[in-house]
Design an enzyme around this catalytic site. Structure first.
Site, PDB file in Angstrom:
ATOM      1  N   GLN A 177       0.812  -1.222   0.000  1.00 27.05           N
ATOM      2  CA  GLN A 177       0.000   0.000   0.000  1.00 27.05           C
ATOM      3  C   GLN A 177       0.840   1.264   0.000  1.00 27.05           C
ATOM      4  O   GLN A 177       0.313   2.339  -0.218  1.00 27.05           O
ATOM      5  CB  GLN A 177      -0.924   0.011   1.216  1.00 27.05           C
ATOM      6  CG  GLN A 177      -2.036  -1.009   1.138  1.00 27.05           C
ATOM      7  CD  GLN A 177      -3.051  -0.693   0.051  1.00 27.05           C
ATOM      8  OE1 GLN A 177      -3.151   0.452  -0.416  1.00 27.05           O
ATOM      9  NE2 GLN A 177      -3.807  -1.687  -0.371  1.00 27.05           N
ATOM     10  N   SER A 197       2.731  -5.618  -4.876  1.00 27.42           N
ATOM     11  CA  SER A 197       2.099  -6.195  -6.059  1.00 27.42           C
ATOM     12  C   SER A 197       1.903  -5.143  -7.142  1.00 27.42           C
ATOM     13  O   SER A 197       1.930  -3.935  -6.871  1.00 27.42           O
ATOM     14  CB  SER A 197       0.756  -6.826  -5.691  1.00 27.42           C
ATOM     15  OG  SER A 197      -0.105  -5.840  -5.200  1.00 27.42           O
ATOM     16  N   GLY A 198       1.676  -5.612  -8.357  1.00 27.95           N
ATOM     17  CA  GLY A 198       1.551  -4.699  -9.491  1.00 27.95           C
ATOM     18  C   GLY A 198       0.224  -3.970  -9.532  1.00 27.95           C
ATOM     19  O   GLY A 198       0.157  -2.799  -9.909  1.00 27.95           O
ATOM     20  N   THR A 239       6.923 -21.021 -15.201  1.00 32.74           N
ATOM     21  CA  THR A 239       7.274 -20.156 -16.332  1.00 32.74           C
ATOM     22  C   THR A 239       6.913 -18.709 -16.026  1.00 32.74           C
ATOM     23  O   THR A 239       5.850 -18.432 -15.471  1.00 32.74           O
ATOM     24  CB  THR A 239       6.519 -20.630 -17.594  1.00 32.74           C
ATOM     25  OG1 THR A 239       6.882 -21.987 -17.830  1.00 32.74           O
ATOM     26  CG2 THR A 239       6.887 -19.785 -18.806  1.00 32.74           C
ATOM     27  N   CYS A 327     -10.420  -6.995   0.782  1.00 33.70           N
ATOM     28  CA  CYS A 327      -9.865  -8.351   0.790  1.00 33.70           C
ATOM     29  C   CYS A 327     -10.621  -9.241   1.752  1.00 33.70           C
ATOM     30  O   CYS A 327     -10.621 -10.447   1.646  1.00 33.70           O
ATOM     31  CB  CYS A 327      -8.395  -8.322   1.208  1.00 33.70           C
ATOM     32  SG  CYS A 327      -7.412  -7.287   0.154  1.00 33.70           S
TER      33      CYS A 327
END
Lengths: 383, 261
Positions: A177, A197-198, A239, A327
């Protein structure tokens, strides 16, 4: 009907520049970066460029950055990986951490580790002294977030970092955040592990970054959660999600370019919203979050007196906001963050979270305030 | 190549294949300082004893000359050296292991000499056998005192390097109290030798090695570059790895420095 999106702490819309880069990545760099042909090597180079961008963003080295599927996975790797070094050891965290930290610690407690959850003050802060007071000989990790996802409280990470460094205990910081608004330098903060995170910084979902100091991994790598192809130095098999990683690289570069001016702009938007809400609202409200320098500039958590936020939401169809943590919204429990700062149940029941973002205009903030004020009025008084 | 329908649907070439018409040197040269004088070694023309001087050797040698001209143009007084690596080990290299395939044979360098004359440059030839022997000697010293370099770790007969970018880097194998170096160590030895040579140019603030390789060699040269950059490099050293197809029209570059690690 126009929707005013004010839920940027839950997730952010992707920046068009990120989307454009990802579209190119999907067609130009779709090859497996591990493949030994031209397309593979080119994809590998782009992944490494993104890694360099993330490294610059947090002040680390390229070799200290690991890509994951998001902050939740990164937090799990960080905490479980460090815990694994000392079976039955001790972990210190704070009561207002994200569930991906608290639930991981709860899982470890069930498995035999000892966990101390530090209480926070009314602002949601822990202090370095509190951390120092709870360190033990067997403490393997301290995990404290950079800024809170519900009330925006900024934690004194650099001060905590000085304590943990002196004690020789690793410090993990969930910066998810904070990184969009606050300049982050892992050395200045004294953190050994940092995660984000993105999708909270106008990048794609499904990608995150984990910084681990080489100081920690040179002696022994962290234990991975997934095993397989040896990607990410063996820490995160699977991957590479190349397009998302490239998108993340662009997202952090964009944040760096606009962070300071954007923080000031968002603070003004919040002020405009509050001014308008004060003027327009017939219902008194109380701020659950602060607006000073110890809080994120784009965050607002407030409770409307006598209003149940769950009842209010259906009347706010054109406004995308949260009650409590998004969330945790399916848990049907009062917010653990608002409980931790000592709010009474009625105030928690009436709490809503708004967060402004890169594409929010001043008119959006003002319209949202009027809309909210109207919806909060008793049924008979609504226009 | 990906199926043609992919290009039709997306309206563009699915893989960014550079062609001879594209600027194949520009992205490489972007890494060379315009502000400071530099000394650069360009390693193109690689060939193996078994295969002799083939397409990749000649084309990468020519690419090297083109890059050399560009490097000279970047800053007044830039020094450029050319070197050709001759793999005379008689080994076929895999990611983790090597196998003996043929005895070294004498190679006629005339095609490279002629190409250099046309380009107006001189070049040296470095034999991998020499690099391997140097690497083996230094690892023999390490065997006597492993704690002197804790980044190398012995696991049975294998010697691993504690990499900061790969899960596993096999640096060598112990045989009869002697170390047989694997590719990353040989590559490292190359960088050690040539950066030392570039440091002789005291008036050059920066040093670059531009190493042209085939795509298949990506991992072993990247591993070797890491060993050099972490164990031996000066802060002003930079390695620019160039990967190319046999025609050297499809070119991908990656620059590495100690800061990356």
């Amino acid at each position: 009907m126009r929707t005013i999106y004010l839920d940027h702490q839950a997730t952010t819309p992707m920046d068009p520049a990120v989307m454009e880069v990802m579209q190119t990545a999907c067609t130009q760099y779709f090859a497996n970066p591990a493949s030994p042909h031209a397309a593979g090597v080119r994809a590998f180079r782009e992944v490494e460029r993104a890694r360099s961008a993330v490294a610059r963003f947090v002040g680390g080295a390229r070799s200290e950055i690991y890509f994951t599927s998001g902050a939740t996975e990164a937090n799990n790797i960080a905490i479980k990986g460090m815990a694994d070094r000392c079976p039955g050891g001790h972990i210190v965290t704070a009561a207002t951490e994200h569930k991906s930290v608290l639930d991981t610690c709860a899982y470890l407690r069930e498995k035999g580790w000892s966990v101390t959850v530090l209480p926070v003050d009314a602002q949601g802060q822990v202090t370095a002294d509190q951390v120092a007071g709870h360190l033990r000989d067997d403490t393997v990790l301290v995990s404290v977030m950079l800024a809170n996802n519900e009330i925006g409280t900024i934690q004194p990470i650099a001060e905590i970092g000085r304590v943990t460094r002196q004690a020789g205990v690793a410090l993990h910081c969930d910066a998810t955040q904070g990184v969009g608004s606050l300049a982050v330098d892992v050395t200045e903060l004294g953190v050994d592990l940092l995660t984000f995170s993105g999708h909270k910084i106008y990048g794609p979902k499904g990608v995150g970054a984990l910084y681990i100091s080489n100081r920690l991994t040179d002696t022994a790598p962290l234990a991975p959660l997934m095993h397989g192809g040896g990607q990410e130095r063996g820490l995160r098999a699977g991957t590479h999600n190349t397009a998302a990683i490239i998108g993340l690289g662009t997202a952090v570069t964009l944040v760096e370019e606009v962070r300071e001016q954007e923080a000031r702009r968002l603070e003004k938007l919040r002020h405009a919203f509050l001014t308008e809400l004060t003027a327009a609202s017939g219902t008194p409200f109380r701020l659950n979050s602060g607006t000073g320098p110890d809080f994120l500039p784009h965050t607002l958590n407030l409770s409307l007196e006598g209003v149940d936020a769950q009842d209010l939401l259906p009347r706010l169809a054109g406004l995308a906001i949260s009650t409590g943590s998004a969330c945790n919204s399916s848990a049907q429990e009062p917010s653990h963050v608002l409980r931790a700062i000592g709010l009474p149940p009625e105030q928690i029941k009436g709490s809503i979270r708004l967060s402004f973002g890169r594409f929010t205009q001043e008119s959006d903030a003002i319209d949202a305030a009027r809309y909210l004020a109207g919806a909060a009025l008793p049924e008979g008084a609504r226009g | 190549m990906p199926s043609p329908h992919l290009s039709e649907r997306t309206g563009r070439t699915a893989v960014d294949d550079r062609t001879a018409d594209d600027d194949r040197t520009g992205p490489v040269l972007d890494h060379i300082s315009r502000k400071q004088r530099s000394a650069t070694l360009i390693a193109g023309g690689y060939f193996e004893s078994a295969g002799g001087i083939g397409d990749f050797s000649l084309n990468s040698f020519a690419l090297g000359h083109e890059l050399g001209a560009g490097v000279r143009y970047r800053h007044r007084g830039n020094k450029v050296l050319f070197d050709v690596i001759h793999n005379d080990l008689g080994m076929a290299c895999g990611t983790d292991a090597c196998s003996v395939t043929a005895a070294p044979a004498a190679i006629d360098l005339a095609p490279l000499t002629a190409a250099a004359a046309t380009a107006g440059v001189t070049f040296t030839v470095t034999r991998e056998r020499t690099l391997r022997n140097r690497a083996a000697r230094s690892m023999k010293e390490w065997l006597k005192n492993p704690s002197a370099e804790p980044r190398f770790v012995r696991d049975g007969d294998d010697i691993h390097y504690r990499s900061r970018q790969y899960e596993k880097v096999l640096a060598g194998v112990v045989k009869d109290n002697y170390v047989v170096p694997r590719c990353p160590l040989i590559v490292n030895e190359y960088f050690v030798k040539y950066f030392a040579r570039l440091r002789q140019y005291a008036d050059c603030a920066r040093a670059y090695v531009i190493d042209i390789n085939s795509f298949a060699d990506k991992d072993k040269v990247t591993k070797g570059a890491e060993i050099y950059l972490r164990n031996h490099a000066a802060p002003t050293d930079e390695i620019i790895l160039v990967f190319a197809d046999p025609s050297c029209t499809n070119v991908v570059e990656m620059a590495l420095s100690a800061r990356d690690f």
